[in-house]
Scaffold this active site. Sequence first.
Site, PDB file in Angstrom:
ATOM      1  N   ASP A   1      10.876  11.159  -6.160  1.00 45.42           N
ATOM      2  CA  ASP A   1      11.514   9.864  -6.002  1.00 45.42           C
ATOM      3  C   ASP A   1      11.362   9.112  -7.311  1.00 45.42           C
ATOM      4  O   ASP A   1      10.636   9.527  -8.208  1.00 45.42           O
ATOM      5  CB  ASP A   1      11.004   9.115  -4.760  1.00 45.42           C
ATOM      6  CG  ASP A   1       9.756   8.321  -5.020  1.00 45.42           C
ATOM      7  OD1 ASP A   1       8.929   8.806  -5.807  1.00 45.42           O
ATOM      8  OD2 ASP A   1       9.611   7.245  -4.434  1.00 45.42           O
TER       9      ASP A   1
ATOM     10  N   THR B   1      18.295  -0.268   5.657  1.00 44.35           N
ATOM     11  CA  THR B   1      19.285  -1.301   5.332  1.00 44.35           C
ATOM     12  C   THR B   1      19.334  -1.561   3.832  1.00 44.35           C
ATOM     13  O   THR B   1      20.342  -1.996   3.314  1.00 44.35           O
ATOM     14  CB  THR B   1      18.944  -2.622   6.036  1.00 44.35           C
ATOM     15  OG1 THR B   1      17.664  -3.065   5.569  1.00 44.35           O
ATOM     16  CG2 THR B   1      18.905  -2.460   7.539  1.00 44.35           C
ATOM     17  N   ARG B   2      18.239  -1.295   3.131  1.00 41.60           N
ATOM     18  CA  ARG B   2      18.077  -1.591   1.701  1.00 41.60           C
ATOM     19  C   ARG B   2      18.464  -3.037   1.390  1.00 41.60           C
ATOM     20  O   ARG B   2      19.161  -3.340   0.449  1.00 41.60           O
ATOM     21  CB  ARG B   2      18.869  -0.578   0.855  1.00 41.60           C
ATOM     22  CG  ARG B   2      18.207   0.802   0.954  1.00 41.60           C
ATOM     23  CD  ARG B   2      18.807   1.854   0.083  1.00 41.60           C
ATOM     24  NE  ARG B   2      20.133   2.194   0.547  1.00 41.60           N
ATOM     25  CZ  ARG B   2      21.221   2.127  -0.183  1.00 41.60           C
ATOM     26  NH1 ARG B   2      21.137   1.734  -1.438  1.00 41.60           N
ATOM     27  NH2 ARG B   2      22.369   2.456   0.306  1.00 41.60           N
TER      28      ARG B   2
ATOM     29  N   ASP C   1       5.588   8.804  -2.980  1.00 42.78           N
ATOM     30  CA  ASP C   1       4.481   7.908  -2.676  1.00 42.78           C
ATOM     31  C   ASP C   1       4.777   6.968  -1.511  1.00 42.78           C
ATOM     32  O   ASP C   1       3.880   6.395  -0.931  1.00 42.78           O
ATOM     33  CB  ASP C   1       4.109   7.082  -3.915  1.00 42.78           C
ATOM     34  CG  ASP C   1       5.281   6.255  -4.423  1.00 42.78           C
ATOM     35  OD1 ASP C   1       6.401   6.402  -3.885  1.00 42.78           O
ATOM     36  OD2 ASP C   1       5.084   5.467  -5.362  1.00 42.78           O
TER      37      ASP C   1
HETATM   38  N1  LIG Z   1      12.300  -6.250  -1.338  1.00 45.58           N
HETATM   39  C1  LIG Z   1      13.581  -5.862  -1.360  1.00 45.58           C
HETATM   40  N2  LIG Z   1      14.523  -6.631  -0.795  1.00 45.58           N
HETATM   41  C2  LIG Z   1      15.802  -6.225  -0.801  1.00 45.58           C
HETATM   42  N3  LIG Z   1      16.240  -5.100  -1.343  1.00 45.58           N
HETATM   43  C3  LIG Z   1      15.361  -4.296  -1.923  1.00 45.58           C
HETATM   44  C4  LIG Z   1      13.978  -4.618  -1.968  1.00 45.58           C
HETATM   45  N4  LIG Z   1      13.326  -3.633  -2.603  1.00 45.58           N
HETATM   46  C5  LIG Z   1      14.249  -2.719  -2.946  1.00 45.58           C
HETATM   47  N5  LIG Z   1      15.481  -3.122  -2.551  1.00 45.58           N
HETATM   48  C6  LIG Z   1      16.745  -2.380  -2.714  1.00 45.58           C
HETATM   49  O1  LIG Z   1      16.693  -1.202  -1.927  1.00 45.58           O
HETATM   50  C7  LIG Z   1      16.886  -0.051  -2.709  1.00 45.58           C
HETATM   51  C8  LIG Z   1      16.024   1.077  -2.184  1.00 45.58           C
HETATM   52  O2  LIG Z   1      14.671   0.791  -2.417  1.00 45.58           O
HETATM   53  P1  LIG Z   1      13.523   1.788  -2.088  1.00 45.58           P
HETATM   54  O3  LIG Z   1      12.259   1.288  -2.653  1.00 45.58           O
HETATM   55  O4  LIG Z   1      13.592   2.169  -0.669  1.00 45.58           O
HETATM   56  O5  LIG Z   1      13.977   3.020  -2.942  1.00 45.58           O
HETATM   57  P2  LIG Z   1      13.473   4.502  -2.758  1.00 45.58           P
HETATM   58  O6  LIG Z   1      14.344   5.182  -1.774  1.00 45.58           O
HETATM   59  O7  LIG Z   1      12.013   4.502  -2.530  1.00 45.58           O
HETATM   60  O8  LIG Z   1      13.805   5.132  -4.126  1.00 45.58           O
HETATM   61  P3  LIG Z   1      12.932   5.070  -5.393  1.00 45.58           P
HETATM   62  O9  LIG Z   1      11.515   4.796  -5.002  1.00 45.58           O
HETATM   63  O10 LIG Z   1      13.115   6.365  -6.013  1.00 45.58           O
HETATM   64  O11 LIG Z   1      13.572   4.001  -6.199  1.00 45.58           O
HETATM   65  C9  LIG Z   1      16.512  -0.480  -4.110  1.00 45.58           C
HETATM   66  O12 LIG Z   1      17.200   0.254  -5.058  1.00 45.58           O
HETATM   67  C10 LIG Z   1      16.931  -1.931  -4.132  1.00 45.58           C
HETATM   68  O13 LIG Z   1      18.299  -2.039  -4.460  1.00 45.58           O
HETATM   69 MG   LIG Z   2       9.968   4.698  -3.384  1.00 40.02          MG
END
Ligand SMILES: Nc1ncnc2c1ncn2[C@@H]1O[C@H](COP(=O)(O)OP(=O)(O)OP(=O)(O)O)[C@@H](O)[C@H]1O
Ligand SMILES: [Mg+2]
Length: 665
Positions: free
Chosen positions: A290, A364-365, A501
């Site tokens: 990731d 939902t991201r 992680d």
């Molecule tokens: N606190 C938050 N509030 C709103 N949106 C967020 C927040 N944190 C992250 N995001 C959005 O959600 C997306 C996904 O975040 P997430 O941390 O789940 O990524 P991930 O799948 O773990 O990938 P990676 O860790 O490789 O970046 C981010 O790219 C960002 O656009």
């Molecule tokens: Mg991550």
Amino acid sequence: MIWQAVKDSFVKLNPRVMLSNPVMFVVEIMAVLTTFFTFSALSGAHGSLWFNAQIAAWLWITVLFANFAEALAEGRGKAQAASLRRARSETRAKKLVGERVEEVSSTRLNKGDVVLVEAGEVIPGDGEVIEGIASVDESAVTGESAPVIRESGGDRSAVTGGTRVLSDWIKVRVTANPGETFLDRMIQLVEGARRQKTPNEIALTILLVGLTIIFLLVVASLEPFAMYSGARASLPVLAALLVCLIPTTIGGLLSAIGIAGMDRLLRRNILAMSGRAVEAAGDVDVLLLDKTGTITLGNRMAVEFVAAPGVTPQMLADAAQLASLADETPEGRSIVVLAKEKYNLRERDLAGLGAVFVPFSAQTRMSGVDLKEREIRKGASDAIEKYLAESGEKLPPAVNTVVEEIARKGGTPLVVAENRRVLGVIYLKDVVKGGIKERFAQLRRMGIKTVMITGDNPLTAAAIAAEAGVDDFMAEATPETKLALIRRHQSAGHLVAMTGDGTNDAPALAQADVGVAMNSGTQAAKEAGNMVDLDSNPTKLIEVVETGKQLLMTRGALTTFSIANDVAKYFAIIPALFAVTYPQLNVLNIMGLATPQSAILSAVIFNALIIVALVPLALRGVTYRPLGANAILRRNMFIYGLGGLIVPFIGIKAIDLLLVLLGLH
Ligand SMILES: Nc1ncnc2c1ncn2[C@@H]1O[C@H](COP(=O)(O)OP(=O)(O)OP(=O)(O)O)[C@@H](O)[C@H]1O
Ligand SMILES: [Mg+2]
Ligand SMILES: [K+]
């Protein structure tokens, strides 16, 4: 340590322990029978007491040498377990009961309890930080003296009991009952208490048992044949013959090789929960990582507010801050701080405003807040786009441009919308870890494809992928798509490793053949994977793969050597047995050994000594070179196959000469 291993070699003579190693168990039975035969009235009739006693002694020594190899391999882990036990010692804990703080012993903490840990105090148990941020000294577990940051909300929330808070304070929700903590499991692992045979080891053991049964039949059928020819062999001679022919070398070293492999990983600060994972690592050809926290440093910080046309930066910052006040992720906190620093916006009391917080989720991201007259959302641009589409709205072109600009720089753009109107973009910045590009190049040379999976947008992903030098990437991933990607690779016949992680990585870590969780990660990730990297360095997979390959190669090399070896011993013993009755068989006696008795004794002694001689190789492992699988196979067949054929001829001849010289035969 050697002395302890010597003592353990005798303890392991217990037949119930020996049963797990069928080849050596047969040797033990032969040792018992020979000993019994030698000192019973039976022996008067056949052979000399002195000869039989020597055979019996060397059979016992053979078993002891095999036990010694295993005990020595276990010994290193035991030393480490002792130092881990010291870290696990009992401490006082400040348990939070409602508003009150109650002092209890760490041994009385259960899953679900919440404790407060302040600067200078030892964290009383494994858990998840639910409030606060602190620097923690984890050297008791990792041996690494640099402090690490542990904080609530993000992917750095897991703390390990026995480590020490250096500054600030944290509230921790305990996630493990006494006796089931990370340290407990680590101690069991390094001691080998829970070691189970891997599928490969079981398969090899079955092969060795098969060979043992075949030779048992061969030796048993010699008896009537010998009786007929008048050259009847005594029990000790038959026992010696059997033990020389069955694959005792690999049988004696097999478990030591496996333990040593896990131990080599441990010394590289990687905790392998199963030997099976170590083996799988040797054949891995796809690595999924990731992005945030694995390829990048992982503290995505807000650095800029870029307002949409007709919106002031203050308005954007105000909405962004409101939406982040209850957001416990590092991203959320950094937004609150930036708004305070840049526009002097003070934190407000959310409860007083009657606000309902919408927490961030990997599905939902997006996250946000609902106030009486305001509905604020912030999130990935595609997530906000979908959210806007529900009411027929779209991202303004100017905002799209900003999103793309930030993403091209490798930043994470978060779009902010209030009442379905886009206010602008927050620029979250992250930094790619140093030296990572060279390490990925090394993985490529080892034939491993690296794929980055991230929840971020494709442009950001592409920028970071290029900077880090991964072979491929997948953007806008959810936990489900991560899992699906692994399944797809696996069904195409690949062996997949995954490092991650986050809690959202947990399903993928569990599905991967090798799941390496960062020690800095969440408790869920650490529980899902089958390895934990105490240094939280994703490129450590290189070492994991090397160790896995080395383990497989060492086992293969010693198996080849062992079987080739046994063939050679055949030539030493058979002519000796029948030379008197069938002088024609003397053409086989190419070694020209002194007497039939010295030939048999030399073969048994060689058979025992070769086990100890190979202990260092079994523990250290054969040297790994990044060659193709076929090249390695050819090379090993040549060295260990041919070596296995030649070495016994020289060894047995030398021992025979020595026996004659000492007058021992
Ligand atoms: N606190 C938050 N509030 C709103 N949106 C967020 C927040 N944190 C992250 N995001 C959005 O959600 C997306 C996904 O975040 P997430 O941390 O789940 O990524 P991930 O799948 O773990 O990938 P990676 O860790 O490789 O970046 C981010 O790219 C960002 O656009
Ligand atoms: Mg991550
Ligand atoms: K043997």
